[in-house]
Each structure stands twice: as C-alpha cells, then as structure tokens.
Design a protein around this motif. Structure first.
Motif, mmCIF file in Angstrom:
data_model
loop_
_atom_site.group_PDB
_atom_site.id
_atom_site.type_symbol
_atom_site.label_atom_id
_atom_site.label_comp_id
_atom_site.label_asym_id
_atom_site.label_seq_id
_atom_site.Cartn_x
_atom_site.Cartn_y
_atom_site.Cartn_z
ATOM 1 N N GLU A 26 -18.700 54.597 43.397
ATOM 2 C CA GLU A 26 -18.775 54.329 44.828
ATOM 3 C C GLU A 26 -17.562 54.913 45.541
ATOM 4 O OE1 GLU A 26 -18.248 50.195 46.014
ATOM 5 O OE2 GLU A 26 -17.201 49.800 44.160
ATOM 6 N N GLU A 27 -17.781 55.381 46.753
ATOM 7 C CA GLU A 27 -16.680 55.893 47.561
ATOM 8 C C GLU A 27 -15.929 54.706 48.153
ATOM 9 O OE1 GLU A 27 -15.905 59.083 51.172
ATOM 10 O OE2 GLU A 27 -17.915 58.837 50.371
ATOM 11 N N ILE A 28 -14.592 54.773 48.104
ATOM 12 C CA ILE A 28 -13.768 53.697 48.650
ATOM 13 C C ILE A 28 -12.758 54.293 49.632
ATOM 14 C CG2 ILE A 28 -14.090 52.205 46.637
ATOM 15 C CD1 ILE A 28 -11.215 52.950 45.787
ATOM 16 N N THR A 29 -12.152 53.425 50.415
ATOM 17 C CA THR A 29 -11.186 53.838 51.439
ATOM 18 C C THR A 29 -9.809 54.058 50.824
ATOM 19 O OG1 THR A 29 -10.489 51.577 51.930
ATOM 20 C CG2 THR A 29 -12.413 52.434 53.146
ATOM 21 N N ASP A 30 -8.916 54.679 51.618
ATOM 22 C CA ASP A 30 -7.526 54.823 51.185
ATOM 23 C C ASP A 30 -6.901 53.462 50.913
ATOM 24 O OD1 ASP A 30 -7.700 57.570 51.469
ATOM 25 O OD2 ASP A 30 -6.479 57.663 53.279
ATOM 26 N N GLN A 31 -7.193 52.494 51.761
ATOM 27 C CA GLN A 31 -6.638 51.144 51.580
ATOM 28 C C GLN A 31 -7.105 50.527 50.258
ATOM 29 O OE1 GLN A 31 -4.321 49.568 53.499
ATOM 30 N NE2 GLN A 31 -4.313 47.949 51.965
ATOM 31 N N GLU A 32 -8.380 50.662 49.955
ATOM 32 C CA GLU A 32 -8.899 50.121 48.688
ATOM 33 C C GLU A 32 -8.286 50.848 47.500
ATOM 34 O OE1 GLU A 32 -13.366 48.621 49.890
ATOM 35 O OE2 GLU A 32 -12.956 50.793 49.913
ATOM 36 N N ALA A 33 -8.100 52.151 47.614
ATOM 37 C CA ALA A 33 -7.458 52.917 46.539
ATOM 38 C C ALA A 33 -6.016 52.455 46.366
ATOM 39 C CB ALA A 33 -7.519 54.410 46.838
ATOM 40 N N ALA A 34 -5.312 52.222 47.478
ATOM 41 C CA ALA A 34 -3.927 51.744 47.406
ATOM 42 C C ALA A 34 -3.855 50.392 46.699
ATOM 43 C CB ALA A 34 -3.337 51.635 48.807
ATOM 44 N N GLU A 35 -4.776 49.509 47.014
ATOM 45 C CA GLU A 35 -4.814 48.202 46.348
ATOM 46 C C GLU A 35 -5.046 48.366 44.852
ATOM 47 O OE1 GLU A 35 -7.770 45.940 48.484
ATOM 48 O OE2 GLU A 35 -6.606 46.070 50.351
ATOM 49 N N TRP A 36 -5.911 49.299 44.464
ATOM 50 C CA TRP A 36 -6.195 49.549 43.050
ATOM 51 C C TRP A 36 -4.926 50.027 42.340
ATOM 52 C CZ3 TRP A 36 -6.019 53.558 39.604
ATOM 53 C CH2 TRP A 36 -6.755 53.415 38.424
ATOM 54 N N ASP A 85 3.480 53.530 38.569
ATOM 55 C CA ASP A 85 4.808 53.924 39.025
ATOM 56 C C ASP A 85 4.669 54.829 40.238
ATOM 57 O OD1 ASP A 85 6.099 52.589 36.923
ATOM 58 O OD2 ASP A 85 5.925 54.338 35.604
ATOM 59 N N ASP A 86 5.663 54.790 41.116
ATOM 60 C CA ASP A 86 5.638 55.617 42.327
ATOM 61 C C ASP A 86 5.405 57.091 42.002
ATOM 62 O OD1 ASP A 86 6.109 53.321 43.746
ATOM 63 O OD2 ASP A 86 8.122 53.875 44.401
ATOM 64 N N ASP A 87 5.986 57.567 40.908
ATOM 65 C CA ASP A 87 5.852 58.974 40.536
ATOM 66 C C ASP A 87 4.424 59.354 40.160
ATOM 67 O OD1 ASP A 87 8.559 59.273 40.936
ATOM 68 O OD2 ASP A 87 9.078 59.120 38.821
ATOM 69 N N ASP A 88 3.605 58.364 39.821
ATOM 70 C CA ASP A 88 2.238 58.628 39.371
ATOM 71 C C ASP A 88 1.178 58.385 40.450
ATOM 72 O OD1 ASP A 88 3.137 59.305 36.803
ATOM 73 O OD2 ASP A 88 3.183 57.196 36.214
ATOM 74 N N ILE A 89 1.599 57.886 41.594
ATOM 75 C CA ILE A 89 0.688 57.645 42.712
ATOM 76 C C ILE A 89 0.647 58.910 43.567
ATOM 77 C CG2 ILE A 89 0.293 56.266 44.797
ATOM 78 C CD1 ILE A 89 1.836 53.985 43.369
ATOM 79 N N PRO A 90 -0.530 59.364 43.951
ATOM 80 C CA PRO A 90 -0.604 60.553 44.808
ATOM 81 C C PRO A 90 0.261 60.377 46.067
ATOM 82 C CG PRO A 90 -2.776 59.944 44.058
ATOM 83 C CD PRO A 90 -1.851 58.829 43.647
ATOM 84 N N GLU A 91 0.992 61.412 46.403
ATOM 85 C CA GLU A 91 1.964 61.349 47.497
ATOM 86 C C GLU A 91 1.350 60.877 48.807
ATOM 87 O OE1 GLU A 91 4.926 64.380 49.846
ATOM 88 O OE2 GLU A 91 4.447 64.820 47.757
ATOM 89 N N GLU A 92 0.129 61.332 49.111
ATOM 90 C CA GLU A 92 -0.489 60.968 50.386
ATOM 91 C C GLU A 92 -0.853 59.486 50.461
ATOM 92 O OE1 GLU A 92 -4.039 62.235 47.818
ATOM 93 O OE2 GLU A 92 -1.980 62.896 48.084
ATOM 94 N N LEU A 93 -0.821 58.787 49.336
ATOM 95 C CA LEU A 93 -1.196 57.378 49.292
ATOM 96 C C LEU A 93 0.000 56.460 49.053
ATOM 97 C CD1 LEU A 93 -3.897 55.882 49.519
ATOM 98 C CD2 LEU A 93 -4.041 55.918 47.039
ATOM 99 N N LEU A 94 1.133 57.019 48.709
ATOM 100 C CA LEU A 94 2.294 56.229 48.301
ATOM 101 C C LEU A 94 2.731 55.232 49.375
ATOM 102 C CD1 LEU A 94 4.302 55.641 46.089
ATOM 103 C CD2 LEU A 94 5.707 57.524 46.932
ATOM 104 N N ASN A 95 2.806 55.642 50.625
ATOM 105 C CA ASN A 95 3.225 54.724 51.689
ATOM 106 C C ASN A 95 2.222 53.599 51.892
ATOM 107 O OD1 ASN A 95 5.663 55.980 52.210
ATOM 108 N ND2 ASN A 95 4.751 57.389 53.682
#
Length: 108
Positions: free
Chosen positions: A70-80, A87-97
């Motif tokens: 299923e397609e999810i939002t940036d917010q849902e991906a951030a929660e996941w 770790d911060d280094d492993d999270i895609p840069e556009e989603l880190l904040n």
C-alpha cells in the motif's frame, strides 16, 4: 523489471528493481525474533520508488492473512522509521526532519 501491484485495488504498481528497500528491525523477546513495527509473527518493509512514493509491504505468518502493498504518506513512513529505530545515517535525507519531528512529538 519486476512489477508489483498495490493491493488497494487502485491498479497502481511499482518496479521493485528500481526501488530502494528498507527492512523492518527486530528484537529478541526471549523466544522469538519480533518485528518492531509489525509485531510477532508478522513483518513489513518500506520501498522508496523511483517516482519517490512510499510503499509499505506487510505480511503475516498466520494462515489466511494476505500480503499487502500500500502507498503511504511521508508522515506514515517517518513513523515507521522511528518505530524501527533507524539511525539518522540510514534514514533517507528528505525524510530525516519529519522523523525527528515525530520523535519530538513522542517526548512531550
């Protein structure tokens, strides 16, 4: 090319060979390896598609439970990512904040 159809009935699909895959993290409960985001006897992963959509793939070891995409939002991906304690280094840069904001909200 490996097309995977979303299971939401939208007719949308993504090319797994062009997507970036992020696997769930697990912890040991003393008897089993348990998914941090999906719980016992289940699992999930995220894909970041070439068109920059987030797709969540979920499955279960229980009989009769179907695997979903299923397609999810940036917010849902951030929660996941937060639940899976990436770790911060492993999270895609556009989603880190977005992930950091989500973690701040949890602290309040």
């Amino acid at each position: 090319m490996k097309r995977i159809a979303l299971t939401d009935g939208s007719g949308k699909w993504f090319d797994e060979s062009k997507a970036t895959r992020f696997d769930h993290h697990t912890y040991w409960d003393g008897n089993n390896s348990v998914s941090m985001s999906a719980g016992p006897r289940a699992g999930d992963r995220l894909y970041r598609t070439a068109s920059e959509r987030w797709i969540k793939n979920t499955w279960s070891q229980y009989q009769g439970v179907r695997e979903t995409y299923e397609e999810i939002t940036d917010q849902e991906a951030a929660e996941w990512f937060a639940v899976n304690e990436y770790d911060d280094d492993d999270i895609p840069e556009e989603l880190l904040n977005v992930v950091k904001d989500h973690l701040k909200d949890l602290e309040v």
